[in-house]
Write an enzyme that holds these catalytic residues in place. Structure first.
Site, PDB file in Angstrom:
ATOM      1  CE1 TYR A   1      -3.624   2.598   0.713  1.00  0.00           C
ATOM      2  CE2 TYR A   1      -2.273   3.278   2.587  1.00  0.00           C
ATOM      3  CZ  TYR A   1      -3.340   3.497   1.728  1.00  0.00           C
ATOM      4  OH  TYR A   1      -4.111   4.622   1.888  1.00  0.00           O
TER       5      TYR A   1
ATOM      6  CG  ASP B   1       5.802   3.453   0.836  1.00  0.00           C
ATOM      7  OD1 ASP B   1       6.128   4.035   1.883  1.00  0.00           O
ATOM      8  OD2 ASP B   1       4.617   3.309   0.466  1.00  0.00           O
TER       9      ASP B   1
ATOM     10  CE  LYS C   1       1.960   4.308   8.314  1.00  0.00           C
ATOM     11  NZ  LYS C   1       0.592   4.140   8.712  1.00  0.00           N
TER      12      LYS C   1
HETATM   13  C1  LIG Z   1       3.812   1.850   3.403  1.00  0.00           C
HETATM   14  C2  LIG Z   1       2.859   2.998   3.362  1.00  0.00           C
HETATM   15  N1  LIG Z   1       2.978   3.918   2.393  1.00  0.00           N
HETATM   16  C3  LIG Z   1       2.164   4.985   2.320  1.00  0.00           C
HETATM   17  C4  LIG Z   1       1.149   5.156   3.236  1.00  0.00           C
HETATM   18  C5  LIG Z   1       0.253   6.343   3.148  1.00  0.00           C
HETATM   19  O1  LIG Z   1       0.559   7.217   4.173  1.00  0.00           O
HETATM   20  P1  LIG Z   1      -0.551   8.250   4.703  1.00  0.00           P
HETATM   21  O2  LIG Z   1      -1.632   7.444   5.333  1.00  0.00           O
HETATM   22  O3  LIG Z   1       0.208   9.131   5.656  1.00  0.00           O
HETATM   23  O4  LIG Z   1      -1.022   8.993   3.504  1.00  0.00           O
HETATM   24  C6  LIG Z   1       0.975   4.217   4.255  1.00  0.00           C
HETATM   25  C7  LIG Z   1      -0.104   4.364   5.237  1.00  0.00           C
HETATM   26  O5  LIG Z   1      -0.413   3.515   6.025  1.00  0.00           O
HETATM   27  C8  LIG Z   1       1.841   3.110   4.320  1.00  0.00           C
HETATM   28  O6  LIG Z   1       1.716   2.181   5.267  1.00  0.00           O
END
Ligand SMILES: Cc1ncc(COP(=O)(O)O)c(C=O)c1O
Length: 430
Positions: free
Chosen positions: A145, A240, A268
């Site tokens: 994700y 990511d 995060k």
């Molecule tokens: C691996 C990863 N990338 C991107 C995101 C998206 O981040 P945000 O919820 O701050 O937009 C998340 C959110 O849980 C994530 O776990």
């Protein structure tokens, strides 16, 4: 005591929420049956609900709170900061200090664009990679994700098509088709896809540890192969690290696995519990970001000094205390309690752990990709989750999320959680 008896005030708030918010929540993963409890405050490892219930928290807002809730140093830094105003829409010292800290700690980073969410970070990284390479197609991996934007809300296409398909109504098919989806940890499938589409592929984006399917570690060769197939080509490897950044260690997954990324997305933990995201990488790529370059990226709240202050305070504590061994030890204790608990009861299942994140999967022998996670017994997980909650332990209500440890979890928390695990597993067999 049943859920509704324990959380009666939360029910009232949820009924109000349902009237004015889709599904009664501000983000889908927060919804679970019969309704989510409503939190009044939190401190250390504990959540305090408006019903007077106290829960040991291993969800930690889905990962950011590595120091636990309301860490005194972070609270003090934020308190001082907000007294001088919240946001000015101009240059501030905290954002520069946070960017300097990222450059200092994260490998292969010379410049940083601070944004507000992980979603914005990956959206911008993909745009930058497309602009830099002049290629529109990207490769992502099943179950990873990367936020809620069109290029990544894409699932594997059906039948022989290797082109992605929209994973949400409203994602245009032509956009989804630019995203090729391969199974996580499947080196062969990746190599086939990348060779077939070769010069059309401008970026490969991956969660180095698949944290949005619980906790699925990469096979040793997987990340190395991604690197290999991006080296010496016009193709950027995007890690990511929204979850893994500062979670696996100060240098994140690049340092942990010894694999370099071209661009890194952070979020995060970087904001210490306040909203933040970041796109980071070497000068060669980052110089193309506006206003230095032509790749447009902007935001009213980018570089917000309060978020930057919370993030900086958090990173300073992590740097000073280097709590990673201690965090991993705590996680290992709970992961072992789960694995032993399954074995003692003759229950089929497995536990995956990477440093201070882990997950249990029922009914399967091993989990190394998204398909394995889908094959797990989700009803058992749901019952186990409910059992833990009734014992005062809160984990994310989905097998597709991870348990996270914080420095605030105490010996007493761990002992109580080990007991709660036993009791919740007993209910499964009972
Ligand atoms: C691996 C990863 N990338 C991107 C995101 C998206 O981040 P945000 O919820 O701050 O937009 C998340 C959110 O849980 C994530 O776990």
């Amino acid at each position: 005591m049943g859920y509704e008896d324990r959380f009666p005030a939360s029910k009232e708030v949820f009924e109000r929420a349902e009237r004015v918010m889709p599904g009664g929540v501000s983000s889908p993963v927060r919804r679970f049956d019969p309704y989510p409890f409503c939190v009044e405050r939190a401190e250390g490892s504990r959540l305090y609900t408006i019903d007077g219930q106290v829960l040991i928290d291993y969800c930690l807002a889905f990962g950011p709170l590595i120091l636990g809730h309301a860490h005194p140093e972070v609270v003090e830094a934020v308190r001082e900061r907000v007294a001088d105003g919240f946001h000015y829409g101009t240059l501030t010292e905290p954002e520069v200090a946070l960017a300097e800290k990222v450059v200092d700690l994260v490998p292969n980073v010379e410049k940083v664009r601070l944004v507000n969410t992980g979603t914005e970070a990956t959206m911008s990284a993909i745009r930058l990679a497309r602009a830099y390479t002049g290629r529109d197609r990207i490769i992502k991996f099943e179950g990873c994700y990367h936020g809620a934007h069109d290029a990544v809300l894409v699932k594997a296409g059906s039948g022989a098509s290797e082109l992605g398909a929209p994973d949400s109504p409203g994602v245009p098919e032509p956009v989804a088709e630019c995203t090729l989806v391969c199974p996580f940890n499947d080196v062969e499938a990746f190599v086939e896809t990348v060779e077939r589409f070769d010069e059309e592929v401008g970026a490969v984006i991956v969660e180095p540890v698949l944290g949005n399917a619980g906790c699925v570690p990469p096979d040793p060769e997987f990340l190395k192969t991604l690197r290999e197939y991006c080296d010496g080509t016009e193709r950027l490897l995007i890690f990511d690290e929204v979850i893994t950044g500062f979670r696996l260690g100060l240098g994140g997954a690049q340092e942990y696995y010894g694999v370099d990324a071209d661009l890194v997305c952070l979020g995060k933990i970087l904001g210490g519990g306040l909203p933040i995201g970041a796109l980071a990488g070497p000068e060669e790529y980052m110089t193309h970001v506006a206003p230095e370059g032509k790749v447009y990226q902007a935001g009213t709240f980018n570089g917000n000094p309060v978020s930057a202050t919370a993030g900086l305070a958090t990173l300073e504590v992590l740097e000073r205390e280097k709590p990673y061994d201690e965090l991993a030890d705590k996680a290992e204790r709970l992961a072992s309690a789960l694995a032993d608990g399954l074995e003692d009861r003759g229950l089929e299942g497995t536990v995956n752990r990477v440093e201070s994140m882990f997950q249990v999967y029922f009914g399967v022998e091993r989990v190394r990709d998204y398909g394995d996670v889908n094959a797990a017994d989700h009803d058992a997980f749901k019952a186990f989750h409910r059992g833990l909650l009734e014992e005062g332990v809160w984990i994310a209500a989905s097998n597709y999320e991870a348990w996270f440890l914080s420095t605030a979890h105490t010996e007493e928390d761990l002992e109580r959680t080990e007991e709660a695990i036993e009791s919740a597993l007993d209910r499964l067999t009972g």
